[in-house]
Design a protein around this motif. Structure first.
Motif, PDB file in Angstrom:
ATOM      1  N   ILE A 158      41.229  53.019  25.942  1.00  0.00           N
ATOM      2  CA  ILE A 158      42.577  53.111  25.180  1.00  0.00           C
ATOM      3  C   ILE A 158      43.386  54.558  25.494  1.00  0.00           C
ATOM      4  N   GLN A 178      44.963  54.838  29.467  1.00  0.00           N
ATOM      5  CA  GLN A 178      46.005  53.968  29.861  1.00  0.00           C
ATOM      6  C   GLN A 178      47.392  54.602  29.255  1.00  0.00           C
ATOM      7  N   PRO A 179      48.365  54.091  29.857  1.00  0.00           N
ATOM      8  CA  PRO A 179      49.831  54.716  29.550  1.00  0.00           C
ATOM      9  C   PRO A 179      50.431  54.769  28.143  1.00  0.00           C
ATOM     10  N   VAL A 180      49.950  53.728  27.276  1.00  0.00           N
ATOM     11  CA  VAL A 180      50.684  53.295  25.873  1.00  0.00           C
ATOM     12  C   VAL A 180      49.642  54.327  24.825  1.00  0.00           C
ATOM     13  N   ILE A 181      50.502  55.449  24.643  1.00  0.00           N
ATOM     14  CA  ILE A 181      49.680  56.419  23.564  1.00  0.00           C
ATOM     15  C   ILE A 181      49.893  55.892  22.222  1.00  0.00           C
ATOM     16  N   LYS A 215      48.798  45.657  25.563  1.00  0.00           N
ATOM     17  CA  LYS A 215      48.087  46.666  26.593  1.00  0.00           C
ATOM     18  C   LYS A 215      47.064  47.335  25.860  1.00  0.00           C
ATOM     19  N   ARG A 236      54.284  43.952  23.769  1.00  0.00           N
ATOM     20  CA  ARG A 236      53.753  44.222  25.086  1.00  0.00           C
ATOM     21  C   ARG A 236      52.813  45.452  24.864  1.00  0.00           C
ATOM     22  N   ALA A 237      53.355  46.400  24.316  1.00  0.00           N
ATOM     23  CA  ALA A 237      52.615  47.804  23.993  1.00  0.00           C
ATOM     24  C   ALA A 237      51.246  47.399  23.291  1.00  0.00           C
ATOM     25  N   GLY A 266      59.666  45.360  23.291  1.00  0.00           N
ATOM     26  CA  GLY A 266      58.567  46.042  24.254  1.00  0.00           C
ATOM     27  C   GLY A 266      57.262  46.334  23.295  1.00  0.00           C
ATOM     28  N   LEU A 267      57.480  46.387  21.879  1.00  0.00           N
ATOM     29  CA  LEU A 267      56.418  46.881  21.143  1.00  0.00           C
ATOM     30  C   LEU A 267      55.182  45.866  21.376  1.00  0.00           C
TER      31      LEU A 267
END
Lengths: 465, 465
Positions: free
Chosen positions: A244, A247-250, A298, A294-295, A291-292
């Motif tokens: 986790i 990857q880009p989503v913090i 991810k 989708r976050a 977009g959340l």
């Protein structure tokens, strides 16, 4: 206590000049509760004062210097390391009544408060204009901002939003020498002079007493999504944390609870947690509503591995609340089970978490001490709880030896002994394992510069010499 | 230079023991270029060495202590304040050949590098695994990480991602006393001991020489959207900045260019900028692709006010690139127009930007000096450029008086004299207006602890006593 000399009459007279009668306590029964924190260590202070102004703080520091009285500043006593235990008796300066809002400037994203304001009060004020202050210790409802700054206390949100050091712009403070300083800036940038602001943050009241803090505010996210992931083993969960975090989503929270903790939750509350769960992650993402989803997907994708038993998105606010209640109830619940528990907050790089967890398991067996682990996994910050049986006082020695090995393990894994609780008394005698001799010497030098008579919170944070 | 004594033969012999012949310069013509930075101040160093190892740094610091030789550490000389000008001659320690990658740990979100690596090299390595290091000075392609850390240099991205102080986990360094220290941690949390990491960051080579830095990495955003907004007046633009900064979407860049700068751009390049533009904002948002249009819309909505003439979203990569080229060419272009320009980087709370701009306009008139303003408006960090005519050397005195008033104005507005360039020589004699006497005294005390013989970068950062 018998070897602590009574406070000089001249000193007490001076206190009476500085403070109104209702802002001074000297009777032992009144002072009693100001002698401990959440570490359950206790030393009776000889007097307690409650300043309400910066000038009173200057005066009381000068008085302590003049009469060589130890001064321990204190917020709300929620610390866990005995850092505010007045080892040498002396004076407690409780800042709880110095709790005014000085300035709220949402357009400039800062709030200036006195140190006695609680974390929650700051959040409440900030929220009205769509902001929050990121540090969020579990004790937020009760703990003071001054305490948060003194220990650089954080909480779940630190993984995305940082600790007080990343969220404080400036301070007004009184050094141990009684000198007023204003350090830092009102802006998100500023490079004039050395960074005394962050030097004071986390210095546990040994350098200066903070009388005002300029806190950097962050806009509240539009929305939050909370996931619960259950794993076969702690190793699977630790692997997921690593995935986790690369990857880009913090996530704005990435909390870890081990199997023992899950069993405890099952024992003490209604819960749908499966019986053979080895570990659980609570993962939260926040941001703009669009977009959340989708976050969250991810993060969920990164959380998947062979050991994943179940992952679900909390569907209602009530479900989210229940998850957080479970997580936040852990520490107090453990205290009930094991009143003499030792609660550490070591940190390792996230890829070393499996090694840490494995090592802790071995030490638990070796010393025959139950260990329960949970914490802020996104930072690699694990609360390691050694459960001692109050009926077996001889366990203390064993626990100390075990702790010693835990610290060696953590340092071998490139970790640090404390992520957010600080050193205080609990870890004082261990810090020279982490800090090199030259750094320690510089820190002691700095302490002497700020506090030449050593009146501020003596014998804390560094090994005695 | 005539009053600087030659370097002792014993010292030069010692250098020859520590360094290979090709890593020492002593001929004045070879040393010449190591005597200046981008401030165009110049003092000839007496020797230059190029360490490639930590041990050589320890040895050379010890040699300088033994022979009382001034030592100025230097990266790539892109600083703008004369901070690396070797005022007392002595030795330049150029760290440009100490530029190895020590460890890249994307899973733990850190990279450990030596100080001579350029900012761009760090970005290139990090990018391969989807990360970046937030500090992004305009000179990123050339400037060294060591220099970035020494000045706490930032750039456009700081408004969202912070400066080196928010993006550095730990350091290995050699103090002025020649002692090795390892400060900080490998993790995103750590509260053991005082924060020496951030004390050294921004200390301009006056406390210690950094030989390794553990930098905190951030995941690269999926996408970016860039907006250009043109306003009737600087006040309208400043109002928009305030509005943008008080809503939830934090731009990853919020750059400001005033009307004079726009005119210069129109003069020196093809541009579709309208003739009567009073100011321009470049606004960038980044993040997950999904939802980014909505984020850009929100920022655009906040950017709208009565003075908005035009707002457009850059449609192609080429357009975005052109916008940034325009912005980044400003400083060098100004240098061409006015080789003797004075470039300040003051900061004020964003709500005070209109007052700052108005005050600067008045001072420009009063002193009859053209002033061009641009900069990182989201942080309130404005590069104030006083354009001096090289044919009028008598302007120097006038410019100094004007600068004096600018600094007073900035401080009256709760601002700071430097956001990212630092103090060096340029602002050395002004910092006691911003820092109180007690703080200054503490800073000087700290300097003495780290560097008892005062060999490191002497006479910089603080007013001479």
């Amino acid at each position: 206590m018998t070897n602590i000399a009574p406070l000089p009459a001249g000193f007490l007279n001076l206190l009476a000049e500085i403070f109104a009668a209702e802002d001074i306590l000297t009777a032992p029964e009144d002072c009693w509760t100001y002698g401990y924190d959440n570490s359950r260590r206790h030393v009776l202070p000889q007097a307690v004062v409650f300043p309400t102004t910066h000038e009173q703080v200057v005066s009381v520091v000068n008085a302590c210097n003049r009469f060589h009285v130890a001064l321990t500043a204190r917020g709300r006593g929620t610390g866990t390391t005995g850092a505010t235990t007045p080892l040498k008796g002396g004076l407690i300066v409780s800042l709880e009544r110095m709790n005014k809002l000085v300035e709220f400037s949402p357009d400039n994203r800062y709030i200036i408060v006195e140190p006695g304001m609680t974390n929650q009060q700051v959040q409440d004020i900030a929220k009205e204009r769509g902001f929050f202050w990121p540090p969020d210790p579990t004790s937020a409802a009760f703990c003071s901002v001054g305490g948060n700054l003194a220990y650089n206390s954080a909480g779940p949100r630190a993984v995305k939003y940082g600790t007080p050091r990343e969220n404080t712009l400036g301070l007004r403070a009184v050094t141990g020498a009684g000198k007023e300083i204003r350090v830092g800036v009102h802006t998100s940038k500023g490079v004039v002079g050395y960074d005394l602001t962050r030097l004071i943050l986390g210095s546990e009241g040994t350098l200066a007493i903070i009388t005002q803090a300029t806190l950097k505010l962050t806009p509240l996210p539009e929305a939050t999504k909370t996931l619960r992931a259950i794993y076969n083993s702690v190793f699977d969960a630790a692997k997921a944390v690593s995935a986790i975090m690369s990857q880009p989503v913090i996530p704005c929270a990435l909390e870890f609870i081990d199997g023992n903790a899950i069993n405890m939750i099952r024992q003490y509350s209604e819960s749908d947690l499966p019986e053979h769960a080895g570990a659980m992650l609570m993962i939260e993402v926040d941001g703009q509503l669009e977009g959340l989803d989708r976050a969250a997907e991810k993060v969920a994708a990164a959380a998947k591995n062979d050991g994943l038993l179940d992952i679900r998105l909390a569907q209602t606010d009530a479900e989210v609340k229940a998850l957080w209640q479970t997580r936040k109830a852990l520490s107090p619940a453990l205290r009930k089970v094991a009143p003499k528990k030792i609660n550490e907050d070591v940190v390792v790089p996230v890829t070393e978490m499996p090694a840490l967890i494995a090592g802790l398991g071995e030490l638990s067996k070796k010393y025959n001490l139950p260990i329960i682990n949970f914490g802020h996994a996104g930072n690699g910050n694990i609360h390691v709880n050694l459960l001692l049986d109050p009926d077996q006082p001889e366990q203390g020695k064993k626990a100390h030896a075990c702790l010693d090995e835990i610290f060696s393990l953590v340092l071998a894994l490139n970790g640090t002994l404390s992520g957010e609780h600080g050193v205080g008394l609990e870890k004082r005698d261990f810090v020279d394992r982490e800090l090199d001799a030259n750094s320690l010497e510089l820190m002691r030098d700095i302490k002497r510069q700020f506090d030449p008579n050593g009146i501020l919170n003596p014998d804390k944070m560094f090994p005695l010499v």
